[in-house]
Design a protein around this motif. Structure first.
Motif, PDB file in Angstrom:
ATOM      1  N   LEU A 135      -8.878   1.398   0.047  1.00 58.46           N
ATOM      2  CA  LEU A 135      -9.062   1.468  -1.399  1.00 58.46           C
ATOM      3  C   LEU A 135      -7.786   1.021  -2.118  1.00 58.46           C
ATOM      4  O   LEU A 135      -7.843   0.250  -3.075  1.00 58.46           O
ATOM      5  N   PHE A 136      -6.641   1.495  -1.636  1.00 54.36           N
ATOM      6  CA  PHE A 136      -5.379   1.088  -2.265  1.00 54.36           C
ATOM      7  C   PHE A 136      -5.165  -0.417  -2.149  1.00 54.36           C
ATOM      8  O   PHE A 136      -4.711  -1.063  -3.096  1.00 54.36           O
ATOM      9  N   ALA A 137      -5.491  -0.994  -1.009  1.00 59.08           N
ATOM     10  CA  ALA A 137      -5.349  -2.451  -0.846  1.00 59.08           C
ATOM     11  C   ALA A 137      -6.215  -3.185  -1.868  1.00 59.08           C
ATOM     12  O   ALA A 137      -5.776  -4.161  -2.487  1.00 59.08           O
ATOM     13  N   ALA A 138      -7.443  -2.703  -2.060  1.00 58.85           N
ATOM     14  CA  ALA A 138      -8.341  -3.327  -3.038  1.00 58.85           C
ATOM     15  C   ALA A 138      -7.827  -3.128  -4.468  1.00 58.85           C
ATOM     16  O   ALA A 138      -7.908  -4.039  -5.294  1.00 58.85           O
ATOM     17  N   VAL A 190       0.851  -1.196   0.000  1.00 60.01           N
ATOM     18  CA  VAL A 190       0.000   0.000   0.000  1.00 60.01           C
ATOM     19  C   VAL A 190       0.884   1.242   0.000  1.00 60.01           C
ATOM     20  O   VAL A 190       0.624   2.213  -0.727  1.00 60.01           O
ATOM     21  N   ALA A 191       1.966   1.217   0.771  1.00 65.46           N
ATOM     22  CA  ALA A 191       2.869   2.372   0.831  1.00 65.46           C
ATOM     23  C   ALA A 191       3.478   2.675  -0.534  1.00 65.46           C
ATOM     24  O   ALA A 191       3.582   3.849  -0.933  1.00 65.46           O
ATOM     25  N   ASP A 192       3.882   1.634  -1.273  1.00 60.83           N
ATOM     26  CA  ASP A 192       4.445   1.848  -2.615  1.00 60.83           C
ATOM     27  C   ASP A 192       3.400   2.420  -3.569  1.00 60.83           C
ATOM     28  O   ASP A 192       3.709   3.310  -4.364  1.00 60.83           O
ATOM     29  N   LEU A 240      -0.526  11.348   0.454  1.00 63.77           N
ATOM     30  CA  LEU A 240       0.171  11.504   1.730  1.00 63.77           C
ATOM     31  C   LEU A 240      -0.702  11.208   2.944  1.00 63.77           C
ATOM     32  O   LEU A 240      -0.230  11.289   4.065  1.00 63.77           O
ATOM     33  N   HIS A 241      -1.958  10.859   2.749  1.00 65.14           N
ATOM     34  CA  HIS A 241      -2.865  10.585   3.864  1.00 65.14           C
ATOM     35  C   HIS A 241      -3.193   9.090   3.892  1.00 65.14           C
ATOM     36  O   HIS A 241      -2.913   8.358   2.950  1.00 65.14           O
ATOM     37  N   ASP A 242      -3.796   8.659   5.010  1.00 64.44           N
ATOM     38  CA  ASP A 242      -4.132   7.247   5.185  1.00 64.44           C
ATOM     39  C   ASP A 242      -5.615   6.962   4.941  1.00 64.44           C
ATOM     40  O   ASP A 242      -6.057   5.829   5.136  1.00 64.44           O
TER      41      ASP A 242
END
Length: 180
Positions: A34-37, A17-19, A27-29
């Motif tokens: 959504l990024f994981a999906a 997810v960080a990449d 820059l926010h969490d």
């Protein structure tokens, strides 16, 4: 004839997810879920496009005869876990690791009998089960970049207002496609 593979150990995603957030300059969490999906969806898209598993996973796949081992249905293959079959007397058996030679050459993997050996005789009508660890240990840079482009496009175009032009993905992935 090979039958569809069954995943017995699910893949761990090849992009964090960080990449993905770094690539999209987020820059926010708030959108981590959504990024994981999107990472899962990008891997799925690229795997289907290339007909190749991207992330390390363990699979079981069955075939009718040992001659099918001349071309494995899944590649790249990292290692062979086991080859199981039903012997002519009806008992379950496993091919000893010294009796076969894996040729895990990129997208064209095969398994041959070791020098001076031959495949055992399997019971007629039974299936031979290959268990293997497949996928890339680390993604080739072009595949990684294609997945990050897919993630960025999907993140930016969540409303699906227009169809994206995937020519960059085609160019990055064309050398990693495996024919059926």
């Amino acid at each position: 004839m090979w039958y569809p593979p069954k995943v017995t150990q699910a893949p761990s995603e090849p992009i964090s997810v960080a990449d993905a957030k770094r690539h999209c300059v987020v820059l926010h969490d708030d959108d981590d879920g959504l990024f994981a999906a999107l990472i899962v969806a990008a891997r799925d898209y690229v795997e289907r496009y290339c007909n190749t598993p991207m992330a390390t996973q363990t699979i079981e796949v069955k075939c009718d005869t040992f001659c099918d081992f001349r071309r494995l249905p899944v590649a790249p293959v990292q290692s062979i876990v086991s080859i199981e079959y039903v012997s002519t007397d009806g008992t379950d058996a496993t091919v000893d690791v010294v009796d076969f030679e894996p040729r895990l050459d990129g997208l064209e993997a095969s398994i041959l009998p070791a020098y001076g050996k031959q495949w055992p005789i399997a019971r007629h009508g039974s299936r031979i089960k290959l268990t293997a660890t497949v996928g890339y240990e680390s993604l080739p840079p072009a595949i990684r970049h294609a997945m990050l482009l897919w993630i960025a496009e999907a993140y930016e175009s969540r409303e699906n207002t227009a169809l994206p032009a995937w020519t960059a993905l085609d160019a990055l992935l064309c050398n990693y496609r495996r024919g059926a």
